[in-house]
Motif scaffolding. Structure first.
Motif, PDB file in Angstrom:
ATOM      1  N   LEU A 118      81.622 -37.386 -43.887  1.00 21.87           N
ATOM      2  CA  LEU A 118      80.553 -36.068 -44.344  1.00 21.87           C
ATOM      3  C   LEU A 118      79.260 -37.071 -44.791  1.00 21.87           C
ATOM      4  N   TYR A 119      79.702 -38.272 -45.555  1.00 26.68           N
ATOM      5  CA  TYR A 119      78.577 -38.894 -46.090  1.00 26.68           C
ATOM      6  C   TYR A 119      77.777 -39.545 -44.953  1.00 26.68           C
ATOM      7  N   LEU A 120      78.367 -39.883 -43.849  1.00 27.74           N
ATOM      8  CA  LEU A 120      77.594 -40.309 -42.796  1.00 27.74           C
ATOM      9  C   LEU A 120      76.909 -39.613 -41.741  1.00 27.74           C
ATOM     10  N   GLY A 121      76.955 -38.129 -42.331  1.00 25.23           N
ATOM     11  CA  GLY A 121      76.178 -37.285 -41.510  1.00 25.23           C
ATOM     12  C   GLY A 121      76.855 -36.511 -40.630  1.00 25.23           C
ATOM     13  N   MET A 122      78.270 -36.365 -40.383  1.00 28.04           N
ATOM     14  CA  MET A 122      78.842 -35.659 -39.574  1.00 28.04           C
ATOM     15  C   MET A 122      79.417 -34.615 -40.108  1.00 28.04           C
ATOM     16  N   SER A 123      79.569 -33.467 -39.301  1.00 26.44           N
ATOM     17  CA  SER A 123      79.818 -32.161 -39.821  1.00 26.44           C
ATOM     18  C   SER A 123      81.718 -32.199 -39.774  1.00 26.44           C
ATOM     19  N   SER A 124      82.155 -31.238 -40.561  1.00 24.46           N
ATOM     20  CA  SER A 124      83.731 -31.403 -40.633  1.00 24.46           C
ATOM     21  C   SER A 124      84.286 -30.973 -39.221  1.00 24.46           C
ATOM     22  N   GLU A 125      83.545 -30.159 -38.417  1.00 26.86           N
ATOM     23  CA  GLU A 125      84.298 -29.922 -36.951  1.00 26.86           C
ATOM     24  C   GLU A 125      84.060 -31.410 -36.372  1.00 26.86           C
ATOM     25  N   GLU A 126      83.095 -32.114 -36.462  1.00 26.16           N
ATOM     26  CA  GLU A 126      82.673 -33.211 -35.748  1.00 26.16           C
ATOM     27  C   GLU A 126      83.688 -34.339 -35.863  1.00 26.16           C
ATOM     28  N   ILE A 127      84.110 -34.243 -37.276  1.00 21.38           N
ATOM     29  CA  ILE A 127      85.242 -35.137 -37.678  1.00 21.38           C
ATOM     30  C   ILE A 127      86.754 -34.778 -37.085  1.00 21.38           C
ATOM     31  N   ALA A 128      86.871 -33.412 -37.234  1.00 22.48           N
ATOM     32  CA  ALA A 128      88.120 -32.845 -36.671  1.00 22.48           C
ATOM     33  C   ALA A 128      88.155 -33.266 -35.238  1.00 22.48           C
ATOM     34  N   ALA A 129      87.108 -33.240 -34.706  1.00 23.86           N
ATOM     35  CA  ALA A 129      87.193 -33.579 -32.981  1.00 23.86           C
ATOM     36  C   ALA A 129      87.324 -35.271 -32.929  1.00 23.86           C
ATOM     37  N   LYS A 130      86.945 -36.081 -33.843  1.00 20.96           N
ATOM     38  CA  LYS A 130      86.860 -37.221 -33.600  1.00 20.96           C
ATOM     39  C   LYS A 130      88.283 -38.081 -34.189  1.00 20.96           C
ATOM     40  N   MET A 131      89.213 -37.174 -34.954  1.00 19.20           N
ATOM     41  CA  MET A 131      90.228 -37.552 -35.721  1.00 19.20           C
ATOM     42  C   MET A 131      91.121 -38.337 -34.780  1.00 19.20           C
ATOM     43  N   LYS A 132      91.237 -37.760 -33.664  1.00 16.79           N
ATOM     44  CA  LYS A 132      92.370 -38.507 -32.654  1.00 16.79           C
ATOM     45  C   LYS A 132      91.978 -39.800 -32.305  1.00 16.79           C
ATOM     46  N   ASP A 133      90.655 -40.121 -32.083  1.00 15.99           N
ATOM     47  CA  ASP A 133      90.142 -41.384 -31.887  1.00 15.99           C
ATOM     48  C   ASP A 133      90.247 -42.207 -32.741  1.00 15.99           C
ATOM     49  N   ILE A 134      89.886 -41.893 -34.131  1.00 13.72           N
ATOM     50  CA  ILE A 134      89.993 -42.615 -35.464  1.00 13.72           C
ATOM     51  C   ILE A 134      91.464 -43.049 -35.866  1.00 13.72           C
ATOM     52  N   GLU A 135      92.311 -42.119 -35.347  1.00 15.52           N
ATOM     53  CA  GLU A 135      93.827 -42.571 -35.773  1.00 15.52           C
ATOM     54  C   GLU A 135      94.550 -43.506 -34.823  1.00 15.52           C
ATOM     55  N   ASP A 136      93.960 -43.312 -33.653  1.00 13.47           N
ATOM     56  CA  ASP A 136      94.195 -44.373 -32.668  1.00 13.47           C
ATOM     57  C   ASP A 136      93.629 -45.675 -33.025  1.00 13.47           C
ATOM     58  N   PHE A 137      92.372 -45.866 -33.548  1.00 18.22           N
ATOM     59  CA  PHE A 137      91.783 -47.277 -33.633  1.00 18.22           C
ATOM     60  C   PHE A 137      92.436 -47.642 -35.074  1.00 18.22           C
ATOM     61  N   VAL A 138      92.492 -46.827 -35.986  1.00 19.40           N
ATOM     62  CA  VAL A 138      92.995 -47.759 -37.345  1.00 19.40           C
ATOM     63  C   VAL A 138      94.507 -48.040 -37.128  1.00 19.40           C
ATOM     64  N   GLU A 139      95.280 -47.622 -36.456  1.00 20.83           N
ATOM     65  CA  GLU A 139      96.512 -47.964 -36.397  1.00 20.83           C
ATOM     66  C   GLU A 139      97.206 -47.949 -37.595  1.00 20.83           C
ATOM     67  N   LEU A 140      97.192 -47.102 -38.288  1.00 23.58           N
ATOM     68  CA  LEU A 140      97.868 -46.987 -39.839  1.00 23.58           C
ATOM     69  C   LEU A 140      98.974 -46.196 -39.573  1.00 23.58           C
TER      70      LEU A 140
END
Lengths: 262, 266
Positions: A118-140
């Motif tokens: 949100l601080y970086l300027g995304m909307s929560s929908e955008e973030i939800a859409a990117k969540m899979k990609d973020i999860e895959d990348f962080v490998e946490l």
């Protein structure tokens, strides 16, 4: 058209602490003790920089410690307005300067991804859409559901990096952050930037690492004591930087009177 | 000499900040929760401490002044609720930019958005304190009338004022760290000088001036009166409206000139 233009940019940091205090300031104003006392000590972090970064530029910034790399990154990101000169930024900027912006240690990884996005300027929908990609990348894995407090420094960097690079910025400004990860992360980070580079118009990266600059950038600049000393291809600049490192470097301070409230 | 103005930048910052509802909505909640993390009753601690205060004070002072507790308790509760909200916003407003140094130096953000987070967080606390108010309404049979609805525009007007106050104080407290201390001691005194614990009806003669021209009183009054089921006096609306106009005018002037220095000051 994405671009950043710096015109005679000067950035000076007034040194507060001694003068920050209202009492002294009032005292000087009232009793007119000017001259030596009233001259503020300022550190000139950037000195008369003229530079245009155009669409398609992958700009690497090199220089020793204190050369003004972080300051110029903040100018590019629109965080600092220059003390003198003009800056014109055309395009949506995303920055990753140290950790993820807005990171809260007691929040979970997921909550922090949302905050930071949100601080970086995304909307929560955008973030939800990117969540899979973020999860895959962080490998946490399951760690994402735990408070960030439990993460190692490298894991936090991964998280911030993943979010900052999930966005589709027109201009991406990165500070060295990449160095805190392990070897696997460094390699994957550079792949991710390569993909991102295809989506961003301008990349600006400050680093001491020859390899990183050579791999990521198609243009580089060299800063020394706040001045722009060279602008060219990464190979040229790396060679100049090596040359510069041979000389001893002592930072200089400039003291002068600034007649306005700074 | 002042730095060159950038009024359009300042206005953009204010408009953008107000519109980033998704961020300040979320961060306000998150910070309210964060403050009471790992406590069992969370932000209700704020309500509980207010309840203790109101009960103890009501017992003593209604005796001392020989007032009917059914009259005094609603007055004290609503006044204190509004005062706590207002004074906390102002005190925290002094540190609003300094406290967000990390964010300000990492991102280009709207500084006004930081003020919105602060206000929203305090509104959430205010709503928790509202639980006490409801108990008081039941206990003292406070009339709930159409005038009660005036609480909403009054709260909005109060927030509009808090925004400018917090911007100005936040800016200058970042530059001169002493100002925060001045404000804190000023607010401590103001709690006793302003009719919150006592009623203006207890004043006689020329002393009424300390009420009529006390801006803080009117800030409290426009919200306190509706909470007691009454419409606030026109004079209070007028004073608050005037301060809104003058305050925002001064703020635009200062913010236009000094906004770009904030990143250097924090």
């Amino acid at each position: 058209m994405t671009s950043i233009t710096l015109q005679n940019v000067v950035t000076e940091f007034p040194i507060y602490g001694m003068q920050r205090n209202l009492r002294r300031n009032l005292y000087w104003r009232i009793f007119g003790k000017e001259g030596a006392h009233n001259g503020r000590v300022v550190v000139r972090a950037l000195d008369n920089i003229c530079l245009t970064v155009r669409d398609g530029d992958r700009l690497g910034i090199m220089g020793h410690n204190g050369a003004g790399k972080t300051t110029i990154l903040r100018i590019f990101a629109g965080i600092y307005a220059p003390t003198h000169g003009k800056v014109d930024i055309q395009g949506r900027v995303s920055t990753l300067l140290h950790t993820a912006p807005g990171l809260d240690l007691d929040d979970t990884g997921y909550e922090n991804i949302l905050t930071c996005g949100l601080y970086l300027g995304m909307s929560s929908e955008e973030i939800a859409a990117k969540m899979k990609d973020i999860e895959d990348f962080v490998e946490l894995g399951d760690y994402l559901a735990l408070p960030v407090r439990t993460y190692s420094a490298g894991m936090m960097v991964r998280l911030g990096f993943a979010v900052a690079t999930a966005i589709d910025p027109e201009i991406l400004v990165l500070d060295e952050g990449l160095s805190a990860g392990d070897a696997r992360f460094t390699e994957r980070a550079s792949q991710r930037i390569q993909q991102l580079v295809k989506r961003t118009n301008i990349l600006i990266l400050a680093s001491h690492s020859d390899a990183l600059i050579r791999e990521m950038c198609n243009r580089a600049i060299l800063l020394n004591h706040g001045s722009l000393v060279a602008d060219g291809t990464p190979d040229e600049i790396i060679a100049e930087y090596r040359e510069l490192l041979k000389q001893p470097q002592a930072p200089t301070l400039s003291a002068e009177v600034i007649p306005m409230i700074t | 000499m002042l730095p060159p103005p950038d009024y359009s930048g300042a206005i953009d910052d204010i408009v953008a900040g107000l519109r980033m509802r998704e961020i300040w909505g979320r961060m306000g909640w998150a910070e309210a929760k964060r403050r009471y993390r790992r406590t069992v009753i969370g932000p209700f601690w704020s309500s509980l401490s207010m309840a203790i205060f109101v009960v103890s004070l009501s017992i003593v002072w209604s005796q001392l002044w020989k007032i009917d507790p059914k009259e005094y308790v609603p007055y004290l509760t609503s006044g204190l609720m509004v005062w706590t909200f207002f004074s906390t916003c102002i005190t925290e407003g002094c540190g609003v930019f300094v406290a967000s140094e990390n964010l300000i130096k990492q991102l280009r953000i709207s500084y006004t958005m930081l003020v919105c987070i602060l206000i929203w967080r305090n509104i959430i606390v205010l709503l928790h304190n509202f639980a006490i108010y409801i108990l008081v309404v039941l206990f003292a049979h406070v009339p709930v009338t159409w005038a009660t609805l005036l609480a909403l525009p009054a709260l909005a007007l109060l927030c509009i004022n808090i925004i400018w106050i917090a911007i100005v104080l936040g800016m200058f407290c970042a530059r001169y760290r002493d100002i925060q201390q001045i404000i804190v001691s000023f607010l401590q005194v103001a709690l006793f000088v302003t009719p919150i614990l006592w009623s203006p009806a207890q004043l006689t003669g020329r002393a009424v001036y300390i009420v009529d021209y006390n801006l803080l009183y009117h800030y409290i009054e426009i919200l306190r009166e509706p909470l007691m089921g009454k419409a606030p006096p026109l004079w209070s609306w007028f004073m608050v409206l005037m301060s809104t106009i003058v305050g925002w005018g001064v703020t635009l002037f200062l913010y236009g000139r000094f906004r770009r220095r904030i990143a250097y000051w924090v």
